[in-house]
Design a protein around this motif. Structure first.
Motif, mmCIF file in Angstrom:
data_model
loop_
_atom_site.group_PDB
_atom_site.id
_atom_site.type_symbol
_atom_site.label_atom_id
_atom_site.label_comp_id
_atom_site.label_asym_id
_atom_site.label_seq_id
_atom_site.Cartn_x
_atom_site.Cartn_y
_atom_site.Cartn_z
ATOM 1 N N ASN A 114 0.767 -1.168 -0.016
ATOM 2 C CA ASN A 114 -0.076 0.073 -0.129
ATOM 3 C C ASN A 114 0.736 1.232 0.004
ATOM 4 O OD1 ASN A 114 -1.768 -1.964 0.202
ATOM 5 N ND2 ASN A 114 -2.344 -1.582 2.610
ATOM 6 N N SER A 115 1.919 1.370 -0.825
ATOM 7 C CA SER A 115 2.792 2.474 -0.644
ATOM 8 C C SER A 115 3.066 2.767 -2.163
ATOM 9 C CB SER A 115 4.265 1.991 -0.229
ATOM 10 O OG SER A 115 4.878 0.969 -0.791
ATOM 11 N N VAL A 116 4.106 3.930 -2.033
ATOM 12 C CA VAL A 116 4.240 4.497 -3.423
ATOM 13 C C VAL A 116 5.018 3.447 -4.165
ATOM 14 C CG1 VAL A 116 4.935 6.740 -2.345
ATOM 15 C CG2 VAL A 116 6.737 5.137 -2.761
ATOM 16 N N PRO A 117 4.948 3.437 -5.452
ATOM 17 C CA PRO A 117 5.561 2.466 -6.536
ATOM 18 C C PRO A 117 6.975 2.468 -6.363
ATOM 19 C CG PRO A 117 4.721 4.221 -7.676
ATOM 20 C CD PRO A 117 4.328 4.398 -6.469
ATOM 21 N N PRO A 118 7.936 1.370 -6.993
ATOM 22 C CA PRO A 118 9.206 1.293 -6.916
ATOM 23 C C PRO A 118 9.677 2.719 -7.512
ATOM 24 C CG PRO A 118 8.482 -0.540 -7.477
ATOM 25 C CD PRO A 118 7.085 0.182 -7.465
ATOM 26 N N LEU A 119 10.610 3.203 -7.002
ATOM 27 C CA LEU A 119 10.986 4.544 -7.695
ATOM 28 C C LEU A 119 12.620 4.537 -7.815
ATOM 29 C CD1 LEU A 119 9.064 7.030 -5.137
ATOM 30 C CD2 LEU A 119 8.488 6.234 -7.460
ATOM 31 N N THR A 120 13.258 5.569 -8.195
ATOM 32 C CA THR A 120 14.581 5.882 -8.714
ATOM 33 C C THR A 120 15.222 6.252 -7.525
ATOM 34 O OG1 THR A 120 14.030 6.058 -11.018
ATOM 35 C CG2 THR A 120 16.360 6.713 -10.097
ATOM 36 N N LYS A 121 16.468 5.762 -6.980
ATOM 37 C CA LYS A 121 17.143 6.201 -5.964
ATOM 38 C C LYS A 121 18.149 7.616 -6.430
ATOM 39 C CE LYS A 121 18.391 3.560 -2.883
ATOM 40 N NZ LYS A 121 19.272 2.253 -2.092
ATOM 41 N N VAL A 122 18.153 8.314 -5.777
ATOM 42 C CA VAL A 122 18.832 9.760 -5.758
ATOM 43 C C VAL A 122 19.482 10.121 -4.571
ATOM 44 C CG1 VAL A 122 17.410 10.593 -7.754
ATOM 45 C CG2 VAL A 122 16.916 11.329 -5.521
ATOM 46 N N ASN A 123 20.568 10.934 -4.615
ATOM 47 C CA ASN A 123 21.165 11.692 -3.650
ATOM 48 C C ASN A 123 20.295 12.723 -3.064
ATOM 49 O OD1 ASN A 123 23.482 9.662 -3.234
ATOM 50 N ND2 ASN A 123 24.660 10.963 -4.989
ATOM 51 N N SER A 124 20.163 13.052 -1.781
ATOM 52 C CA SER A 124 19.361 13.841 -1.089
ATOM 53 C C SER A 124 20.244 15.227 -0.691
ATOM 54 C CB SER A 124 18.503 13.208 -0.131
ATOM 55 O OG SER A 124 19.440 12.896 0.963
ATOM 56 N N LEU A 125 21.290 15.181 -0.657
ATOM 57 C CA LEU A 125 21.839 16.342 0.021
ATOM 58 C C LEU A 125 21.504 17.601 -0.503
ATOM 59 C CD1 LEU A 125 25.097 14.799 1.226
ATOM 60 C CD2 LEU A 125 23.202 15.006 2.443
ATOM 61 N N LYS A 190 14.940 16.337 8.103
ATOM 62 C CA LYS A 190 16.340 16.678 8.032
ATOM 63 C C LYS A 190 17.142 15.144 7.994
ATOM 64 C CE LYS A 190 17.006 21.292 9.585
ATOM 65 N NZ LYS A 190 17.493 22.245 10.353
ATOM 66 N N GLU A 191 16.580 14.329 9.007
ATOM 67 C CA GLU A 191 17.021 12.922 9.070
ATOM 68 C C GLU A 191 16.769 12.119 7.896
ATOM 69 O OE1 GLU A 191 15.145 11.109 12.602
ATOM 70 O OE2 GLU A 191 16.471 12.187 13.996
ATOM 71 N N LEU A 192 15.700 12.378 7.254
ATOM 72 C CA LEU A 192 15.432 11.845 6.034
ATOM 73 C C LEU A 192 16.153 11.979 4.836
ATOM 74 C CD1 LEU A 192 11.628 11.060 6.415
ATOM 75 C CD2 LEU A 192 13.366 9.499 6.803
ATOM 76 N N GLN A 193 16.628 13.337 4.844
ATOM 77 C CA GLN A 193 17.168 14.094 3.707
ATOM 78 C C GLN A 193 18.773 13.550 3.661
ATOM 79 O OE1 GLN A 193 16.110 17.876 3.998
ATOM 80 N NE2 GLN A 193 14.341 18.104 2.894
ATOM 81 N N SER A 194 19.299 13.414 5.070
ATOM 82 C CA SER A 194 20.590 13.047 5.242
ATOM 83 C C SER A 194 21.047 11.691 4.556
ATOM 84 C CB SER A 194 20.810 13.042 6.640
ATOM 85 O OG SER A 194 20.376 12.002 7.317
ATOM 86 N N LYS A 195 19.860 10.898 4.230
ATOM 87 C CA LYS A 195 20.115 9.813 3.704
ATOM 88 C C LYS A 195 19.802 9.684 2.220
ATOM 89 C CE LYS A 195 18.887 7.646 8.120
ATOM 90 N NZ LYS A 195 17.954 6.797 8.904
ATOM 91 N N GLN A 196 19.856 8.482 1.418
ATOM 92 C CA GLN A 196 19.485 8.346 -0.112
ATOM 93 C C GLN A 196 17.857 8.164 0.140
ATOM 94 O OE1 GLN A 196 22.213 5.444 -1.718
ATOM 95 N NE2 GLN A 196 23.135 6.972 -2.607
ATOM 96 N N PHE A 197 17.200 8.617 -0.800
ATOM 97 C CA PHE A 197 15.853 8.486 -0.802
ATOM 98 C C PHE A 197 15.407 8.124 -2.144
ATOM 99 C CE2 PHE A 197 16.267 13.078 -0.833
ATOM 100 C CZ PHE A 197 15.306 13.422 -1.824
ATOM 101 N N PHE A 198 14.266 7.976 -2.510
ATOM 102 C CA PHE A 198 13.491 7.716 -3.746
ATOM 103 C C PHE A 198 12.875 8.776 -4.245
ATOM 104 C CE2 PHE A 198 14.083 3.610 -1.483
ATOM 105 C CZ PHE A 198 14.511 2.914 -2.359
ATOM 106 N N LYS A 199 12.937 8.893 -5.694
ATOM 107 C CA LYS A 199 12.332 10.083 -6.345
ATOM 108 C C LYS A 199 12.069 9.589 -7.927
ATOM 109 C CE LYS A 199 12.692 14.840 -7.563
ATOM 110 N NZ LYS A 199 13.180 16.177 -7.188
ATOM 111 N N LYS A 200 10.784 10.070 -8.368
ATOM 112 C CA LYS A 200 10.474 9.771 -9.776
ATOM 113 C C LYS A 200 9.487 10.775 -10.058
ATOM 114 C CE LYS A 200 9.667 6.050 -12.976
ATOM 115 N NZ LYS A 200 9.204 4.619 -13.081
#
Length: 326
Positions: A114-125, A190-200
Motif C-alpha cells: 500500500n505504498s508508493v510504487p518502486p522509484l529511482t534512488k537519488v542522492n538527497s543532500l 532532515k534525518e530523512l534527507q541526510s540519507k539516500q531516498f527515492f524520487k521519480k
C-alpha cells in the motif's frame, strides 16, 4: 469521497445578478476565499477532458489528489495505482513536484504494501526538490561513529528511527528531542534527507497513517505554510476523516430538515414553503434530466442560469397574483 477545502457559497455576490442569499443577505461582492480549478468548468485530469467523457471508450476510475483536489484518470498519473486498490490517499505528479519534501517521506513507504510504487534512488543532500538543507552528511556521520564508537552511534540511530515511527501530532509543537552530537531537537525531515531516498516523476499512493509521520517542528510548519499545505498535518483533513464525516452526515439526514423547519412555522408559512419546495424540486429535476439524457456535464454557469430563471419565473407568478388580488 469528494474533497473541497476552498469553496464557499457564492450566491448573493457579483457572480449572481439577481439572486440574493437567503442565509446571509449582506455578502461581499467577491468571495476571495474560493479557489476555482478546471473542475468547476467540467474539465478534469491532465488531459483536461469532461467526466463522463463521451469520446473516451477506455474504462478507467478517477482518483482525486488530496493537495490540488483535481481528479485524474488512473492511467494519467505516471504510475500504476496499487493493484489491490488498498491505498488511502494520492498525491499527483504536479503536487509532488510542488511539495518536494514529500519524496523524502515517500522513501519510507517504497517497496512496502500500500505504498508508493518502486522509484529511482537519488542522492538527497543537494536535491533541488528539497526545501530544508541537511546539516550533517553521511561522511560526517561516519566520522562520528569512529570518534564515539560504532556501537554507541548505532544505538542512537536506532533510537532516532524508533521516534520517527511514532505518530507525530498536529498541534504544531516542536519535534521530540533526540540524543545527538549537539543534544538539540532533531527534525525528522532532515534525518530523512541526510540519507539516500527515492524520487521519480510520478504520482504517489499513500497508506492510512502516512500523515502522522510528517515532522511538525517549527521549520517544517513554516515550510508547510509557505507551500500552502498546512492541512497535511490536520488529522481532520484525511480522506478517512471525510469518510467518517460523510457517514455521520448521512445519519443526520435521516431526519427530514423540511419537517423540522415546518414545525417552527405557522399554517400560512407552511403552505407557502411546501409549494415553493415542490416547484423547485420539479423544475430542477426536469432541468438536470436533460443533461443526463444528453450525457453532458453540468457546469457552474448552468446552475447559475437555472436559479436566475427560477427566480424570474417566481417574480412573474407573484406579480400576476397581486394583479388578480387587486
Amino acid at each position: 469521497v469528494f474533497l473541497s477545502r476552498n469553496f464557499r457559497c457564492d450566491c448573493g455576490n457579483s457572480k449572481f445578478k439577481n439572486l440574493q442569499c437567503k442565509l446571509l443577505p449582506e455578502k461581499s461582492k467577491v468571495n476571495s476565499g474560493n479557489k476555482y480549478n478546471d473542475n468547476f468548468y467540467g474539465l478534469y485530469c491532465t488531459c483536461k477532458r469532461p467526466y463522463p467523457d463521451p469520446e473516451d471508450e477506455i474504462p478507467d476510475e478517477m482518483i482525486q489528489c488530496i493537495v490540488c483536489e483535481d481528479w485524474f484518470h488512473g492511467r494519467h498519473l505516471g504510475a500504476v495505482p496499487p493493484e489491490s486498490g488498498d491505498f488511502h490517499e494520492m498525491v499527483c505528479q504536479a503536487c509532488m513536484n510542488h511539495c518536494h519534501f514529500l519524496w523524502a517521506y515517500a522513501s519510507q513507504f517504497a517497496g512496502k504494501e500500500n505504498s508508493v510504487p518502486p522509484l529511482t534512488k537519488v542522492n538527497s543532500l543537494e536535491d533541488e526538490g528539497i526545501v530544508l538543507k541537511v546539516e550533517e552528511s553521511e561522511e560526517q556521520k561516519k566520522e562520528i561513529k569512529k570518534e564515539g564508537g560504532v556501537e554507541h552511534q548505532e544505538q542512537k540511530e536506532e533510537k532516532q528511527m524508533e521516534q520517527f515511527n511514532e505518530p507525530s501530532t498536529s498541534s504544531g509543537s516542536a519535534c521530540p528531542e533526540v540524543v545527538t552530537k549537539s543534544e538539540g531537537p532533531v527534525c525528522k525531515l532532515k534525518e530523512l534527507q541526510s540519507k539516500q531516498f527515492f524520487k521519480k516523476d510520478t504520482a504517489t499512493f499513500w497508506p492510512s497513517n502516512w500523515r502522522s509521520k510528517l515532522c511538525t517542528c517549527a521549520d517544517c510548519l513554516k515550510m508547510y505554510s509557505e507551500l500552502e499545505v498546512q492541512f497535511l498535518t490536520d488529522e481532520c483533513d484525511t480522506v478517512l476523516a471525510y469518510e467518517n464525516k460523510g457517514t455521520s452526515d448521512q445519519e443526520a439526514e435521516r431526519r427530514d430538515p423540511l419537517m423540522d423547519t415546518l414545525n417552527s412555522m405557522n399554517r400560512v408559512q407552511q403552505v407557502e414553503l411546501i409549494c415553493e419546495y415542490n416547484d423547485l424540486k420539479t423544475e430542477l429535476t426536469d432541468y438536470l434530466r436533460r443533461f443526463a439524457d444528453e450525457g453532458t456535464v453540468v457546469k457552474r454557469e448552468d446552475i447559475q442560469h437555472f436559479f436566475e430563471e427560477f427566480q424570474s419565473r417566481k417574480r412573474r407568478r407573484t406579480n400576476r397574483m397581486q394583479y388578480y388580488c387587486s
